[in-house]
Design a protein around this motif. Structure first.
Motif, PDB file in Angstrom:
ATOM      1  N   UNK A  73      40.626  33.482  38.288  1.00  0.00           N
ATOM      2  CA  UNK A  73      40.705  32.227  37.539  1.00  0.00           C
ATOM      3  C   UNK A  73      39.299  31.810  37.072  1.00  0.00           C
ATOM      4  N   UNK A  74      38.309  31.998  37.938  1.00  0.00           N
ATOM      5  CA  UNK A  74      36.920  31.625  37.610  1.00  0.00           C
ATOM      6  C   UNK A  74      36.409  32.374  36.384  1.00  0.00           C
ATOM      7  N   UNK A  75      36.808  33.624  36.228  1.00  0.00           N
ATOM      8  CA  UNK A  75      36.368  34.408  35.070  1.00  0.00           C
ATOM      9  C   UNK A  75      36.750  33.711  33.776  1.00  0.00           C
ATOM     10  N   UNK A  76      37.942  33.126  33.747  1.00  0.00           N
ATOM     11  CA  UNK A  76      38.389  32.422  32.558  1.00  0.00           C
ATOM     12  C   UNK A  76      37.823  31.015  32.460  1.00  0.00           C
ATOM     13  N   UNK A  77      37.654  30.361  33.605  1.00  0.00           N
ATOM     14  CA  UNK A  77      37.186  28.966  33.606  1.00  0.00           C
ATOM     15  C   UNK A  77      35.690  28.895  33.302  1.00  0.00           C
ATOM     16  N   UNK A  78      34.900  29.614  34.064  1.00  0.00           N
ATOM     17  CA  UNK A  78      33.445  29.656  33.865  1.00  0.00           C
ATOM     18  C   UNK A  78      32.921  30.849  34.649  1.00  0.00           C
ATOM     19  N   UNK A  79      32.526  31.930  33.967  1.00  0.00           N
ATOM     20  CA  UNK A  79      32.107  33.148  34.670  1.00  0.00           C
ATOM     21  C   UNK A  79      30.874  32.965  35.552  1.00  0.00           C
ATOM     22  N   UNK A  80      30.211  31.816  35.452  1.00  0.00           N
ATOM     23  CA  UNK A  80      29.073  31.553  36.343  1.00  0.00           C
ATOM     24  C   UNK A  80      29.537  31.153  37.741  1.00  0.00           C
ATOM     25  N   UNK A  81      30.820  30.851  37.890  1.00  0.00           N
ATOM     26  CA  UNK A  81      31.372  30.494  39.200  1.00  0.00           C
ATOM     27  C   UNK A  81      31.919  31.757  39.842  1.00  0.00           C
ATOM     28  N   UNK A  82      31.430  32.058  41.038  1.00  0.00           N
ATOM     29  CA  UNK A  82      31.840  33.258  41.772  1.00  0.00           C
ATOM     30  C   UNK A  82      32.479  32.845  43.096  1.00  0.00           C
ATOM     31  N   UNK A  83      33.513  33.556  43.486  1.00  0.00           N
ATOM     32  CA  UNK A  83      34.182  33.318  44.758  1.00  0.00           C
ATOM     33  C   UNK A  83      33.927  34.481  45.696  1.00  0.00           C
ATOM     34  N   UNK A  84      33.536  34.143  46.912  1.00  0.00           N
ATOM     35  CA  UNK A  84      33.490  35.133  47.983  1.00  0.00           C
ATOM     36  C   UNK A  84      34.449  34.639  49.058  1.00  0.00           C
ATOM     37  N   UNK A  85      35.397  35.499  49.422  1.00  0.00           N
ATOM     38  CA  UNK A  85      36.356  35.142  50.475  1.00  0.00           C
ATOM     39  C   UNK A  85      36.600  36.394  51.292  1.00  0.00           C
ATOM     40  N   UNK A  86      36.490  36.270  52.594  1.00  0.00           N
ATOM     41  CA  UNK A  86      36.618  37.441  53.460  1.00  0.00           C
ATOM     42  C   UNK A  86      37.954  37.500  54.183  1.00  0.00           C
ATOM     43  N   UNK A  87      38.729  36.401  54.157  1.00  0.00           N
ATOM     44  CA  UNK A  87      39.997  36.411  54.887  1.00  0.00           C
ATOM     45  C   UNK A  87      40.939  35.370  54.303  1.00  0.00           C
TER      46      UNK A  87
ATOM     47  N   UNK B 240      44.963  33.292  55.022  1.00  0.00           N
ATOM     48  CA  UNK B 240      46.153  33.036  55.832  1.00  0.00           C
ATOM     49  C   UNK B 240      47.251  34.034  55.460  1.00  0.00           C
ATOM     50  N   UNK B 241      47.375  34.318  54.172  1.00  0.00           N
ATOM     51  CA  UNK B 241      48.390  35.260  53.685  1.00  0.00           C
ATOM     52  C   UNK B 241      48.217  36.617  54.368  1.00  0.00           C
ATOM     53  N   UNK B 242      46.965  36.986  54.613  1.00  0.00           N
ATOM     54  CA  UNK B 242      46.671  38.268  55.259  1.00  0.00           C
ATOM     55  C   UNK B 242      46.713  38.207  56.780  1.00  0.00           C
ATOM     56  N   UNK B 243      47.066  37.036  57.322  1.00  0.00           N
ATOM     57  CA  UNK B 243      47.207  36.926  58.774  1.00  0.00           C
ATOM     58  C   UNK B 243      46.034  36.266  59.492  1.00  0.00           C
ATOM     59  N   UNK B 244      45.016  35.827  58.755  1.00  0.00           N
ATOM     60  CA  UNK B 244      43.860  35.178  59.390  1.00  0.00           C
ATOM     61  C   UNK B 244      44.191  33.737  59.786  1.00  0.00           C
ATOM     62  N   UNK B 245      43.307  33.124  60.554  1.00  0.00           N
ATOM     63  CA  UNK B 245      43.509  31.743  61.000  1.00  0.00           C
ATOM     64  C   UNK B 245      43.276  30.734  59.884  1.00  0.00           C
ATOM     65  N   UNK B 246      42.529  31.158  58.853  1.00  0.00           N
ATOM     66  CA  UNK B 246      42.242  30.288  57.701  1.00  0.00           C
ATOM     67  C   UNK B 246      41.719  31.148  56.548  1.00  0.00           C
ATOM     68  N   UNK B 247      41.700  30.557  55.357  1.00  0.00           N
ATOM     69  CA  UNK B 247      41.086  31.197  54.193  1.00  0.00           C
ATOM     70  C   UNK B 247      39.679  30.613  54.057  1.00  0.00           C
ATOM     71  N   UNK B 248      38.697  31.463  53.887  1.00  0.00           N
ATOM     72  CA  UNK B 248      37.314  30.985  53.747  1.00  0.00           C
ATOM     73  C   UNK B 248      36.872  31.084  52.284  1.00  0.00           C
ATOM     74  N   UNK B 249      36.979  29.967  51.579  1.00  0.00           N
ATOM     75  CA  UNK B 249      36.572  29.897  50.182  1.00  0.00           C
ATOM     76  C   UNK B 249      35.091  29.561  50.112  1.00  0.00           C
ATOM     77  N   UNK B 250      34.306  30.408  49.448  1.00  0.00           N
ATOM     78  CA  UNK B 250      32.875  30.177  49.275  1.00  0.00           C
ATOM     79  C   UNK B 250      32.552  30.402  47.787  1.00  0.00           C
ATOM     80  N   UNK B 251      32.482  29.288  47.063  1.00  0.00           N
ATOM     81  CA  UNK B 251      32.163  29.355  45.638  1.00  0.00           C
ATOM     82  C   UNK B 251      30.680  29.109  45.428  1.00  0.00           C
ATOM     83  N   UNK B 252      30.080  29.873  44.521  1.00  0.00           N
ATOM     84  CA  UNK B 252      28.697  29.629  44.129  1.00  0.00           C
ATOM     85  C   UNK B 252      28.631  29.539  42.608  1.00  0.00           C
TER      86      UNK B 252
END
Length: 155
Positions: free
Chosen positions: A124-138, A140-152
Protein backbone atom coordinates in the motif's frame (compact mmCIF):
# COMPACT_ATOMS: atom_id res chain seq x y z
CA UNK A 1 -14.73 12.10 -0.15
CA UNK A 2 -17.90 10.66 1.39
CA UNK A 3 -18.08 8.00 4.05
CA UNK A 4 -15.95 4.97 3.33
CA UNK A 5 -17.00 1.44 4.09
CA UNK A 6 -14.91 0.24 7.06
CA UNK A 7 -11.95 -1.66 5.59
CA UNK A 8 -12.82 -4.72 7.70
CA UNK A 9 -16.25 -4.90 6.05
CA UNK A 10 -14.71 -4.28 2.61
CA UNK A 11 -12.24 -7.13 3.16
CA UNK A 12 -15.08 -9.48 4.29
CA UNK A 13 -17.02 -8.78 1.10
CA UNK A 14 -13.90 -9.21 -1.04
CA UNK A 15 -13.07 -12.50 0.71
CA UNK A 16 -16.56 -13.85 0.03
CA UNK A 17 -15.99 -13.18 -3.68
CA UNK A 18 -12.38 -14.39 -3.69
CA UNK A 19 -12.99 -17.67 -1.81
CA UNK A 20 -14.76 -19.62 -4.61
CA UNK A 21 -12.41 -18.18 -7.23
CA UNK A 22 -9.39 -19.19 -5.17
CA UNK A 23 -10.82 -22.68 -4.60
CA UNK A 24 -11.34 -23.10 -8.34
CA UNK A 25 -7.82 -21.85 -9.11
CA UNK A 26 -6.42 -24.39 -6.62
CA UNK A 27 -8.45 -27.16 -8.28
CA UNK A 28 -7.26 -26.25 -11.77
CA UNK A 29 -3.75 -24.90 -11.17
CA UNK A 30 -2.63 -26.15 -7.77
CA UNK A 31 -2.16 -24.28 -4.52
CA UNK A 32 1.21 -22.68 -5.31
CA UNK A 33 0.16 -21.15 -8.62
CA UNK A 34 -3.24 -20.11 -7.23
CA UNK A 35 -1.54 -18.31 -4.34
CA UNK A 36 1.00 -16.69 -6.68
CA UNK A 37 -1.81 -15.29 -8.85
CA UNK A 38 -3.77 -14.09 -5.82
CA UNK A 39 -0.66 -12.48 -4.34
CA UNK A 40 0.15 -10.59 -7.56
CA UNK A 41 -3.44 -9.38 -8.02
CA UNK A 42 -3.80 -8.20 -4.43
CA UNK A 43 -0.45 -6.41 -4.45
CA UNK A 44 -1.57 -4.49 -7.56
CA UNK A 45 -4.88 -3.66 -5.84
CA UNK A 46 -3.01 -2.43 -2.74
CA UNK A 47 -0.83 -0.10 -4.80
CA UNK A 48 -3.93 1.27 -6.56
CA UNK A 49 -5.66 1.79 -3.22
CA UNK A 50 -2.57 3.61 -1.93
CA UNK A 51 -2.64 5.88 -4.99
CA UNK A 52 -6.33 6.57 -4.41
CA UNK A 53 -5.74 7.60 -0.79
CA UNK A 54 -2.71 9.69 -1.85
CA UNK A 55 -4.84 11.59 -4.36
CA UNK A 56 -7.08 12.67 -1.49
CA UNK A 57 -4.23 13.80 0.80
CA UNK A 58 -4.47 17.57 1.00
CA UNK A 59 -1.05 19.19 0.71
CA UNK A 60 0.67 15.97 -0.34
CA UNK A 61 1.65 12.76 1.38
CA UNK A 62 3.99 12.13 4.27
CA UNK A 63 4.10 10.00 7.41
CA UNK A 64 1.67 12.35 9.18
CA UNK A 65 -1.03 12.04 6.51
CA UNK A 66 -0.34 8.30 6.42
CA UNK A 67 -0.90 8.05 10.18
CA UNK A 68 -4.15 10.00 9.78
CA UNK A 69 -5.65 7.45 7.38
CA UNK A 70 -4.95 4.49 9.69
CA UNK A 71 -8.40 5.13 11.19
CA UNK A 72 -9.92 3.43 8.13
CA UNK A 73 -8.18 0.14 9.01
CA UNK A 74 -8.96 0.35 12.73
CA UNK A 75 -12.65 1.32 12.30
CA UNK A 76 -15.22 -0.88 14.04
CA UNK A 77 -12.55 -2.17 16.43
CA UNK A 78 -10.83 -4.05 13.61
CA UNK A 79 -7.41 -3.67 15.21
CA UNK A 80 -6.24 -3.22 18.78
CA UNK A 81 -3.05 -1.19 18.69
CA UNK A 82 -0.32 -0.58 21.23
CA UNK A 83 1.76 2.51 20.32
CA UNK A 84 5.53 1.99 20.48
CA UNK A 85 7.22 5.11 19.06
CA UNK A 86 6.27 8.16 17.01
CA UNK A 87 8.64 10.73 15.52
CA UNK A 88 8.46 12.75 12.29
CA UNK A 89 10.37 9.87 10.62
CA UNK A 90 8.88 6.84 12.40
CA UNK A 91 5.51 5.33 13.18
CA UNK A 92 5.92 2.20 15.28
CA UNK A 93 3.13 0.19 16.84
CA UNK A 94 2.10 -3.35 17.67
CA UNK A 95 -1.22 -4.85 16.75
CA UNK A 96 -2.32 -7.02 19.67
CA UNK A 97 -5.67 -8.08 18.21
CA UNK A 98 -6.56 -8.37 14.54
CA UNK A 99 -10.15 -9.00 13.58
CA UNK A 100 -9.02 -9.35 9.93
CA UNK A 101 -7.07 -12.46 10.91
CA UNK A 102 -9.95 -13.75 13.04
CA UNK A 103 -12.41 -13.18 10.20
CA UNK A 104 -10.31 -14.97 7.55
CA UNK A 105 -9.77 -17.95 9.84
CA UNK A 106 -13.52 -18.11 10.61
CA UNK A 107 -14.24 -18.03 6.85
CA UNK A 108 -11.87 -20.96 6.26
CA UNK A 109 -9.34 -18.68 4.55
CA UNK A 110 -6.62 -18.72 7.22
CA UNK A 111 -4.06 -20.21 4.82
CA UNK A 112 -4.36 -17.17 2.51
CA UNK A 113 -5.16 -14.48 5.07
CA UNK A 114 -1.63 -13.15 4.77
CA UNK A 115 -2.24 -12.66 1.03
CA UNK A 116 -5.64 -11.04 1.55
CA UNK A 117 -4.49 -8.56 4.21
CA UNK A 118 -0.97 -8.68 5.66
CA UNK A 119 0.92 -8.45 2.36
CA UNK A 120 -1.07 -5.34 1.44
CA UNK A 121 0.42 -3.29 4.26
CA UNK A 122 3.86 -2.58 2.83
CA UNK A 123 2.66 -2.64 -0.76
CA UNK A 124 0.00 0.00 0.00
CA UNK A 125 2.89 2.37 0.86
CA UNK A 126 4.31 2.01 -2.65
CA UNK A 127 1.15 3.57 -4.02
CA UNK A 128 0.59 6.06 -1.20
CA UNK A 129 4.13 7.42 -0.85
CA UNK A 130 7.18 5.31 -1.79
CA UNK A 131 9.22 7.17 0.84
CA UNK A 132 7.27 5.27 3.51
CA UNK A 133 8.75 1.84 4.21
CA UNK A 134 7.35 -0.92 6.40
CA UNK A 135 9.44 -3.42 8.29
CA UNK A 136 7.48 -6.17 10.03
CA UNK A 137 8.98 -9.38 11.35
CA UNK A 138 5.87 -11.16 12.65
CA UNK A 139 2.08 -11.23 12.41
CA UNK A 140 -0.86 -12.54 14.39
CA UNK A 141 -1.99 -14.18 11.13
CA UNK A 142 1.27 -16.13 11.15
CA UNK A 143 0.77 -17.24 14.75
CA UNK A 144 2.80 -14.58 16.60
CA UNK A 145 1.64 -12.83 19.78
CA UNK A 146 1.37 -9.52 17.89
CA UNK A 147 2.17 -7.79 14.60
CA UNK A 148 5.15 -5.44 14.82
CA UNK A 149 4.57 -2.52 12.45
CA UNK A 150 7.66 -0.32 12.02
CA UNK A 151 7.18 2.43 9.45
CA UNK A 152 9.97 4.82 8.48
CA UNK A 153 9.87 7.88 6.29
CA UNK A 154 12.89 8.25 4.01
CA UNK A 155 13.42 11.78 2.74
Amino acid sequence: MGERLPILEQRRIEAEVIKPIYEEMVAQLGKVQAQDILDAAIRKAAIAQGQSFAAEAEGGTNLETFADIQKHWTASGALEIEPVDRTPQTLDFNVTRCRYSEMYKAMGLGEIGHLLSCNRDGTFCEGYDPRIKLERTQTLMGGASHCDFRYTFEE
